[in-house]
Scaffold this motif. Structure first.
Motif, PDB file in Angstrom:
ATOM      1  N   LYS A 139      -6.070  -7.937   0.097  1.00  0.00           N
ATOM      2  CA  LYS A 139      -6.695  -8.274   1.387  1.00  0.00           C
ATOM      3  C   LYS A 139      -7.352  -9.654   1.328  1.00  0.00           C
ATOM      4  O   LYS A 139      -7.253 -10.434   2.279  1.00  0.00           O
ATOM      5  CB  LYS A 139      -7.718  -7.214   1.776  1.00  0.00           C
ATOM      6  CG  LYS A 139      -7.081  -5.912   2.237  1.00  0.00           C
ATOM      7  CD  LYS A 139      -8.114  -4.866   2.572  1.00  0.00           C
ATOM      8  CE  LYS A 139      -7.457  -3.560   2.978  1.00  0.00           C
ATOM      9  NZ  LYS A 139      -8.436  -2.515   3.276  1.00  0.00           N
TER      10      LYS A 139
ATOM     11  N   MET B  52      -6.070  -3.383  -3.776  1.00  0.00           N
ATOM     12  CA  MET B  52      -6.076  -3.530  -2.316  1.00  0.00           C
ATOM     13  C   MET B  52      -7.080  -4.590  -1.887  1.00  0.00           C
ATOM     14  O   MET B  52      -6.803  -5.389  -0.988  1.00  0.00           O
ATOM     15  CB  MET B  52      -6.415  -2.198  -1.636  1.00  0.00           C
ATOM     16  CG  MET B  52      -5.263  -1.226  -1.567  1.00  0.00           C
ATOM     17  SD  MET B  52      -3.954  -1.743  -0.458  1.00  0.00           S
ATOM     18  CE  MET B  52      -2.774  -2.461  -1.530  1.00  0.00           C
ATOM     19  N   LYS B  53      -8.236  -4.636  -2.534  1.00  0.00           N
ATOM     20  CA  LYS B  53      -9.227  -5.653  -2.198  1.00  0.00           C
ATOM     21  C   LYS B  53      -8.668  -7.034  -2.525  1.00  0.00           C
ATOM     22  O   LYS B  53      -8.795  -7.964  -1.725  1.00  0.00           O
ATOM     23  CB  LYS B  53     -10.528  -5.414  -2.974  1.00  0.00           C
ATOM     24  CG  LYS B  53     -11.602  -6.437  -2.663  1.00  0.00           C
ATOM     25  CD  LYS B  53     -12.871  -6.214  -3.449  1.00  0.00           C
ATOM     26  CE  LYS B  53     -13.877  -7.300  -3.134  1.00  0.00           C
ATOM     27  NZ  LYS B  53     -15.060  -7.224  -3.956  1.00  0.00           N
TER      28      LYS B  53
ATOM     29  N   TYR C  49      -6.406   1.063  -7.829  1.00  0.00           N
ATOM     30  CA  TYR C  49      -5.764   0.913  -6.519  1.00  0.00           C
ATOM     31  C   TYR C  49      -6.700   0.202  -5.537  1.00  0.00           C
ATOM     32  O   TYR C  49      -6.286  -0.714  -4.834  1.00  0.00           O
ATOM     33  CB  TYR C  49      -5.369   2.294  -5.985  1.00  0.00           C
ATOM     34  CG  TYR C  49      -4.997   2.294  -4.528  1.00  0.00           C
ATOM     35  CD1 TYR C  49      -3.762   1.800  -4.108  1.00  0.00           C
ATOM     36  CD2 TYR C  49      -5.869   2.768  -3.563  1.00  0.00           C
ATOM     37  CE1 TYR C  49      -3.423   1.784  -2.775  1.00  0.00           C
ATOM     38  CE2 TYR C  49      -5.535   2.757  -2.226  1.00  0.00           C
ATOM     39  CZ  TYR C  49      -4.306   2.263  -1.828  1.00  0.00           C
ATOM     40  OH  TYR C  49      -3.980   2.245  -0.505  1.00  0.00           O
ATOM     41  N   GLU C  50      -7.967   0.608  -5.508  1.00  0.00           N
ATOM     42  CA  GLU C  50      -8.925  -0.013  -4.594  1.00  0.00           C
ATOM     43  C   GLU C  50      -9.144  -1.490  -4.950  1.00  0.00           C
ATOM     44  O   GLU C  50      -9.244  -2.342  -4.068  1.00  0.00           O
ATOM     45  CB  GLU C  50     -10.248   0.754  -4.607  1.00  0.00           C
ATOM     46  CG  GLU C  50     -10.150   2.098  -3.908  1.00  0.00           C
ATOM     47  CD  GLU C  50     -11.403   2.949  -4.042  1.00  0.00           C
ATOM     48  OE1 GLU C  50     -12.344   2.558  -4.778  1.00  0.00           O
ATOM     49  OE2 GLU C  50     -11.440   4.014  -3.419  1.00  0.00           O
TER      50      GLU C  50
ATOM     51  N   GLU D 203       0.833  -1.204   0.000  1.00  0.00           N
ATOM     52  CA  GLU D 203       0.000   0.000   0.000  1.00  0.00           C
ATOM     53  C   GLU D 203       0.867   1.254   0.000  1.00  0.00           C
ATOM     54  O   GLU D 203       0.600   2.216  -0.729  1.00  0.00           O
ATOM     55  CB  GLU D 203      -0.914  -0.022   1.225  1.00  0.00           C
ATOM     56  CG  GLU D 203      -1.954   1.071   1.237  1.00  0.00           C
ATOM     57  CD  GLU D 203      -2.931   0.910   2.390  1.00  0.00           C
ATOM     58  OE1 GLU D 203      -3.630   1.896   2.675  1.00  0.00           O
ATOM     59  OE2 GLU D 203      -3.009  -0.162   2.996  1.00  0.00           O
TER      60      GLU D 203
ATOM     61  N   LYS E 170      -7.469   5.496  -9.061  1.00  0.00           N
ATOM     62  CA  LYS E 170      -8.014   5.242  -7.724  1.00  0.00           C
ATOM     63  C   LYS E 170      -8.804   3.937  -7.712  1.00  0.00           C
ATOM     64  O   LYS E 170      -8.676   3.129  -6.794  1.00  0.00           O
ATOM     65  CB  LYS E 170      -8.916   6.404  -7.304  1.00  0.00           C
ATOM     66  CG  LYS E 170      -9.550   6.213  -5.946  1.00  0.00           C
ATOM     67  CD  LYS E 170     -10.497   7.348  -5.600  1.00  0.00           C
ATOM     68  CE  LYS E 170     -11.210   7.040  -4.292  1.00  0.00           C
ATOM     69  NZ  LYS E 170     -12.276   7.970  -4.014  1.00  0.00           N
ATOM     70  N   GLU E 171      -9.612   3.718  -8.742  1.00  0.00           N
ATOM     71  CA  GLU E 171     -10.401   2.484  -8.823  1.00  0.00           C
ATOM     72  C   GLU E 171      -9.491   1.264  -8.944  1.00  0.00           C
ATOM     73  O   GLU E 171      -9.733   0.228  -8.319  1.00  0.00           O
ATOM     74  CB  GLU E 171     -11.380   2.556  -9.990  1.00  0.00           C
ATOM     75  CG  GLU E 171     -12.516   3.532  -9.750  1.00  0.00           C
ATOM     76  CD  GLU E 171     -13.381   3.762 -10.978  1.00  0.00           C
ATOM     77  OE1 GLU E 171     -13.056   3.232 -12.069  1.00  0.00           O
ATOM     78  OE2 GLU E 171     -14.378   4.481 -10.846  1.00  0.00           O
TER      79      GLU E 171
ATOM     80  N   GLU F 162     -16.105  -4.121   5.790  1.00  0.00           N
ATOM     81  CA  GLU F 162     -15.309  -2.953   6.157  1.00  0.00           C
ATOM     82  C   GLU F 162     -14.317  -3.262   7.280  1.00  0.00           C
ATOM     83  O   GLU F 162     -13.253  -2.677   7.334  1.00  0.00           O
ATOM     84  CB  GLU F 162     -16.224  -1.802   6.590  1.00  0.00           C
ATOM     85  CG  GLU F 162     -17.051  -1.207   5.469  1.00  0.00           C
ATOM     86  CD  GLU F 162     -16.196  -0.556   4.398  1.00  0.00           C
ATOM     87  OE1 GLU F 162     -15.201   0.112   4.742  1.00  0.00           O
ATOM     88  OE2 GLU F 162     -16.529  -0.719   3.214  1.00  0.00           O
TER      89      GLU F 162
END
Length: 181
Positions: free
Chosen positions: A79, A75-76, A71-72, A25, A68-69, A111
Motif C-alpha cells: 500500500k 500489505m502495508k 501478510y499484514e 492480496e 498473519k503478521e 486506516e
C-alpha cells in the motif's frame, strides 16, 4: 482537454495499482487457505496422544500468527509503495527508482489509506534530486486578454432571431467562421 486527459491517465494508473494490490492480496489469501487446509488434514490424520496433538495445535497457532503478521506487513509495504507511485505519477523519469528513495519508516499509513509524510518527502526529493524528475512546463496563461470584438458574435444590439434575412447574410459574409445557434 489536456487537463482532462491527465486526470483520465491518473485515474487509469490508480485503478491499475488498485488491481495489482487486489491481485496480490488474492494470491496471498489463497495460499494461506491452502496452508490452513493442509494443517487441518494433518490434524485429522493424527490419532493417539492428546498432549502431542495439543502441542501440535499450539505450534500451528504460532505459525499462523507469524504468517498473519507477515501478510499484514507485506500489505502495508504494498500500500505504501502504491501510494508513493501514485504521488510520483508521471513526473519522475523512473518511478521505480524514485519510489525506492522514500523512507517508508517515516510514512504513516492511516486506516482510510491516506499516507502522512509523503508530500514532505516528495518535495524534499524534488529539491535534492531534481534530475530524477521531468521538468514541469506550465501551460500558457494569458492574463488581461480581451477577445476581439465582432468576430464570431452577432451584433450586440440584436439577437440572431431578431435579425432580418439581409442582416443575417451580411453578418455571415463578414464573419464566415461564425456559428449561429
Amino acid at each position: 482537454m489536456a487537463e482532462n486527459g491527465s486526470d483520465i491517465e491518473a485515474a487509469k494508473a490508480e485503478s491499475k495499482t488498485k488491481l495489482e494490490t487486489l491481485e496480490t492480496e488474492n494470491t496471498q489469501l489463497k495460499s494461506q487457505v491452502t496452508e490452513r487446509d493442509s494443517q487441518l488434514e494433518t490434524l485429522k490424520a493424527s490419532t493417539g496422544d492428546v498432549e502431542a496433538t495439543k502441542a501440535q495445535i499450539m505450534t500451528l497457532q504460532a505459525d499462523n500468527l507469524a504468517a498473519k503478521e507477515k501478510y499484514e506487513a507485506d500489505m502495508k509495504e504494498l500500500k505504501l509503495t502504491t501510494a508513493i507511485k501514485l504521488a510520483v505519477g508521471d513526473s519522475a523519469q523512473d518511478a521505480d527508482l524514485v519510489t525506492g528513495l522514500f523512507d517508508k519508516n517515516k510514512l504513516i499509513l492511516s486506516e482510510d489509506g491516506k499516507v502522512t509524510g509523503l508530500d514532505d518527502q516528495l518535495k524534499e526529493l524534488k529539491k535534492s534530486k531534481a534530475f530524477l524528475f521531468k521538468e514541469e512546463k506550465p501551460g500558457a496563461v494569458i492574463k488581461g486578454g480581451k477577445p476581439a470584438e465582432g468576430k464570431g458574435m452577432p451584433p450586440a444590439d440584436k439577437k440572431p432571431s431578431e435579425m432580418t434575412y439581409s442582416e443575417m447574410c451580411a453578418y455571415l459574409e463578414a464573419n464566415p467562421e461564425a456559428k449561429i445557434e
